[in-house]
Scaffold this motif. Structure first.
Motif, PDB file in Angstrom:
ATOM      1  N   GLY A 274       0.858  -1.152   0.061  1.00 55.16           N
ATOM      2  CA  GLY A 274      -0.019  -0.073   0.295  1.00 55.16           C
ATOM      3  C   GLY A 274       0.960   1.325  -0.032  1.00 55.16           C
ATOM      4  O   GLY A 274       2.206   1.032  -0.509  1.00 55.16           O
ATOM      5  N   LEU A 275       0.209   2.268   0.312  1.00 58.80           N
ATOM      6  CA  LEU A 275       0.914   3.786   0.318  1.00 58.80           C
ATOM      7  C   LEU A 275       1.018   4.114   1.708  1.00 58.80           C
ATOM      8  O   LEU A 275       0.018   3.964   2.615  1.00 58.80           O
ATOM      9  CB  LEU A 275      -0.146   4.627  -0.305  1.00 58.80           C
ATOM     10  CG  LEU A 275       0.508   6.050  -0.312  1.00 58.80           C
ATOM     11  CD1 LEU A 275       1.766   6.334  -1.076  1.00 58.80           C
ATOM     12  CD2 LEU A 275      -0.725   7.125  -0.992  1.00 58.80           C
ATOM     13  N   VAL A 276       2.162   4.608   2.228  1.00 57.95           N
ATOM     14  CA  VAL A 276       2.427   4.896   3.765  1.00 57.95           C
ATOM     15  C   VAL A 276       3.447   6.138   3.621  1.00 57.95           C
ATOM     16  O   VAL A 276       4.189   6.195   2.365  1.00 57.95           O
ATOM     17  CB  VAL A 276       3.154   3.732   4.430  1.00 57.95           C
ATOM     18  CG1 VAL A 276       4.391   3.263   3.673  1.00 57.95           C
ATOM     19  CG2 VAL A 276       3.116   4.027   5.839  1.00 57.95           C
ATOM     20  N   GLN A 277       3.367   6.936   4.492  1.00 59.18           N
ATOM     21  CA  GLN A 277       4.456   7.917   4.745  1.00 59.18           C
ATOM     22  C   GLN A 277       5.662   7.612   5.070  1.00 59.18           C
ATOM     23  O   GLN A 277       5.932   6.630   5.917  1.00 59.18           O
ATOM     24  CB  GLN A 277       3.716   9.045   5.461  1.00 59.18           C
ATOM     25  CG  GLN A 277       2.482   9.865   5.120  1.00 59.18           C
ATOM     26  CD  GLN A 277       2.155  10.859   5.710  1.00 59.18           C
ATOM     27  OE1 GLN A 277       2.197  10.804   6.930  1.00 59.18           O
ATOM     28  NE2 GLN A 277       1.567  12.110   5.431  1.00 59.18           N
ATOM     29  N   ALA A 278       6.714   8.287   4.790  1.00 53.10           N
ATOM     30  CA  ALA A 278       8.115   7.866   5.271  1.00 53.10           C
ATOM     31  C   ALA A 278       8.060   7.825   6.846  1.00 53.10           C
ATOM     32  O   ALA A 278       7.176   8.574   7.620  1.00 53.10           O
ATOM     33  CB  ALA A 278       8.984   8.954   4.993  1.00 53.10           C
ATOM     34  N   GLY A 279       8.801   6.994   7.436  1.00 54.24           N
ATOM     35  CA  GLY A 279       8.571   6.546   8.845  1.00 54.24           C
ATOM     36  C   GLY A 279       7.515   5.732   9.458  1.00 54.24           C
ATOM     37  O   GLY A 279       7.547   5.132  10.482  1.00 54.24           O
TER      38      GLY A 279
ATOM     39  N   GLN B 227      11.606  -4.824  -6.482  1.00 54.13           N
ATOM     40  CA  GLN B 227      12.127  -4.255  -7.709  1.00 54.13           C
ATOM     41  C   GLN B 227      11.530  -3.009  -7.792  1.00 54.13           C
ATOM     42  O   GLN B 227      10.033  -2.810  -8.056  1.00 54.13           O
ATOM     43  CB  GLN B 227      11.651  -5.177  -8.898  1.00 54.13           C
ATOM     44  CG  GLN B 227      12.191  -4.816 -10.430  1.00 54.13           C
ATOM     45  CD  GLN B 227      12.128  -5.961 -11.194  1.00 54.13           C
ATOM     46  OE1 GLN B 227      11.217  -6.849 -11.058  1.00 54.13           O
ATOM     47  NE2 GLN B 227      12.916  -5.929 -12.356  1.00 54.13           N
ATOM     48  N   ALA B 228      12.159  -1.950  -8.023  1.00 51.60           N
ATOM     49  CA  ALA B 228      11.892  -0.498  -8.383  1.00 51.60           C
ATOM     50  C   ALA B 228      11.781  -0.356  -9.859  1.00 51.60           C
ATOM     51  O   ALA B 228      12.544  -0.991 -10.534  1.00 51.60           O
ATOM     52  CB  ALA B 228      12.794   0.387  -7.431  1.00 51.60           C
ATOM     53  N   PRO B 229      10.980   0.881 -10.229  1.00 54.11           N
ATOM     54  CA  PRO B 229      10.989   1.046 -11.671  1.00 54.11           C
ATOM     55  C   PRO B 229      12.470   1.363 -12.176  1.00 54.11           C
ATOM     56  O   PRO B 229      13.262   1.934 -11.690  1.00 54.11           O
ATOM     57  CB  PRO B 229      10.204   2.322 -11.653  1.00 54.11           C
ATOM     58  CG  PRO B 229       9.339   2.066 -10.433  1.00 54.11           C
ATOM     59  CD  PRO B 229      10.040   1.571  -9.488  1.00 54.11           C
TER      60      PRO B 229
ATOM     61  N   LYS C 231      11.417   4.180   4.183  1.00 55.76           N
ATOM     62  CA  LYS C 231      11.956   5.236   3.458  1.00 55.76           C
ATOM     63  C   LYS C 231      11.317   5.487   1.921  1.00 55.76           C
ATOM     64  O   LYS C 231      10.865   4.233   1.432  1.00 55.76           O
ATOM     65  CB  LYS C 231      13.389   5.204   3.580  1.00 55.76           C
ATOM     66  CG  LYS C 231      14.029   5.125   4.893  1.00 55.76           C
ATOM     67  CD  LYS C 231      15.634   4.841   4.881  1.00 55.76           C
ATOM     68  CE  LYS C 231      15.945   4.538   6.322  1.00 55.76           C
ATOM     69  NZ  LYS C 231      15.930   5.554   7.234  1.00 55.76           N
ATOM     70  N   PRO C 232      11.399   6.664   1.500  1.00 59.92           N
ATOM     71  CA  PRO C 232      11.150   6.630  -0.014  1.00 59.92           C
ATOM     72  C   PRO C 232      11.838   5.748  -0.980  1.00 59.92           C
ATOM     73  O   PRO C 232      11.172   4.929  -1.690  1.00 59.92           O
ATOM     74  CB  PRO C 232      11.251   8.135  -0.260  1.00 59.92           C
ATOM     75  CG  PRO C 232      11.241   8.777   0.843  1.00 59.92           C
ATOM     76  CD  PRO C 232      11.652   7.796   2.215  1.00 59.92           C
ATOM     77  N   GLU C 233      12.937   5.506  -0.533  1.00 57.55           N
ATOM     78  CA  GLU C 233      13.524   4.514  -1.414  1.00 57.55           C
ATOM     79  C   GLU C 233      13.292   2.993  -1.419  1.00 57.55           C
ATOM     80  O   GLU C 233      13.834   2.248  -1.920  1.00 57.55           O
ATOM     81  CB  GLU C 233      15.387   4.503  -1.110  1.00 57.55           C
ATOM     82  CG  GLU C 233      15.661   4.429   0.253  1.00 57.55           C
ATOM     83  CD  GLU C 233      15.852   6.077   0.788  1.00 57.55           C
ATOM     84  OE1 GLU C 233      15.106   6.764   0.734  1.00 57.55           O
ATOM     85  OE2 GLU C 233      16.878   6.046   1.770  1.00 57.55           O
TER      86      GLU C 233
ATOM     87  N   THR D 116       4.350   1.615  -1.828  1.00 58.02           N
ATOM     88  CA  THR D 116       4.864   3.033  -2.116  1.00 58.02           C
ATOM     89  C   THR D 116       5.056   3.866  -0.869  1.00 58.02           C
ATOM     90  O   THR D 116       4.004   3.821   0.154  1.00 58.02           O
ATOM     91  CB  THR D 116       3.714   3.679  -2.807  1.00 58.02           C
ATOM     92  OG1 THR D 116       3.551   2.876  -4.139  1.00 58.02           O
ATOM     93  CG2 THR D 116       4.052   5.003  -3.328  1.00 58.02           C
ATOM     94  N   VAL D 117       6.027   4.533  -0.490  1.00 54.98           N
ATOM     95  CA  VAL D 117       6.494   5.384   0.586  1.00 54.98           C
ATOM     96  C   VAL D 117       6.689   6.625  -0.005  1.00 54.98           C
ATOM     97  O   VAL D 117       7.636   6.959  -0.793  1.00 54.98           O
ATOM     98  CB  VAL D 117       7.812   4.878   1.450  1.00 54.98           C
ATOM     99  CG1 VAL D 117       8.112   5.611   2.401  1.00 54.98           C
ATOM    100  CG2 VAL D 117       7.729   3.428   1.519  1.00 54.98           C
ATOM    101  N   SER D 118       5.641   7.693   0.468  1.00 55.50           N
ATOM    102  CA  SER D 118       5.774   9.061   0.383  1.00 55.50           C
ATOM    103  C   SER D 118       6.803   9.775   1.300  1.00 55.50           C
ATOM    104  O   SER D 118       6.670   9.426   2.296  1.00 55.50           O
ATOM    105  CB  SER D 118       4.655   9.600   0.067  1.00 55.50           C
ATOM    106  OG  SER D 118       3.879   9.617   1.520  1.00 55.50           O
TER     107      SER D 118
END
Length: 124
Positions: free
Chosen positions: A10-15, A39-41, A87-89, A121-123
């Motif tokens: 899912g989508l989560v914020q950094a941290g 695997q990242a794009p 983390k976003p990475e 996905t980490v925003s």
């Protein structure tokens, strides 16, 4: 034949945190070492973590050590990836994989069965 189905992305914020699950078919789940890859794009699939069939031995990539934890419940034919301090990475499609060996390899070629993947996905 082993079929693997991941869930929990899912989508989560950094941290933040997420827990991925991978449910496996078959009656000999404990005979398989299990791994998580991502695997990242535009990048190659990379090793994240692996766990032995009995669950007593684990290994991690340096980039996730201390933040991600792999575990398994052989009674439920399920392997987990607890992801903390994201983390976003860490953004990628996460795959679980299985291999019928007592080793816990870190290379994709050593795994025989793969799930379809789940997006994390980490925003920032």
């Amino acid at each position: 034949q082993v079929q693997l189905v991941e869930s929990g992305g899912g989508l989560v914020q950094a941290g933040g945190s997420l827990r991925l699950s991978c449910a496996a078919s078959g009656r000999t789940f404990s005979a398989y070492a299990m791994g998580w890859f991502r695997q990242a794009p535009g990048k190659e699939r990379e090793f994240v973590a692996a766990i032995s069939g009995g669950g007593s031995i684990t290994r991690y990539s340096d980039s996730v050590k201390g933040r991600l934890t792999i575990s398994r419940d052989n009674a439920k034919n399920t392997v987990y990836l607890q992801m903390n301090d994201l983390k976003p990475e860490d953004t990628a499609v996460y795959y679980c994989a299985a291999t019928p060996t007592s080793l816990i390899p870190s290379t994709t070629s050593r795994y025989d069965y793969w799930g379809q993947g789940t997006q994390v996905t980490v925003s920032s």
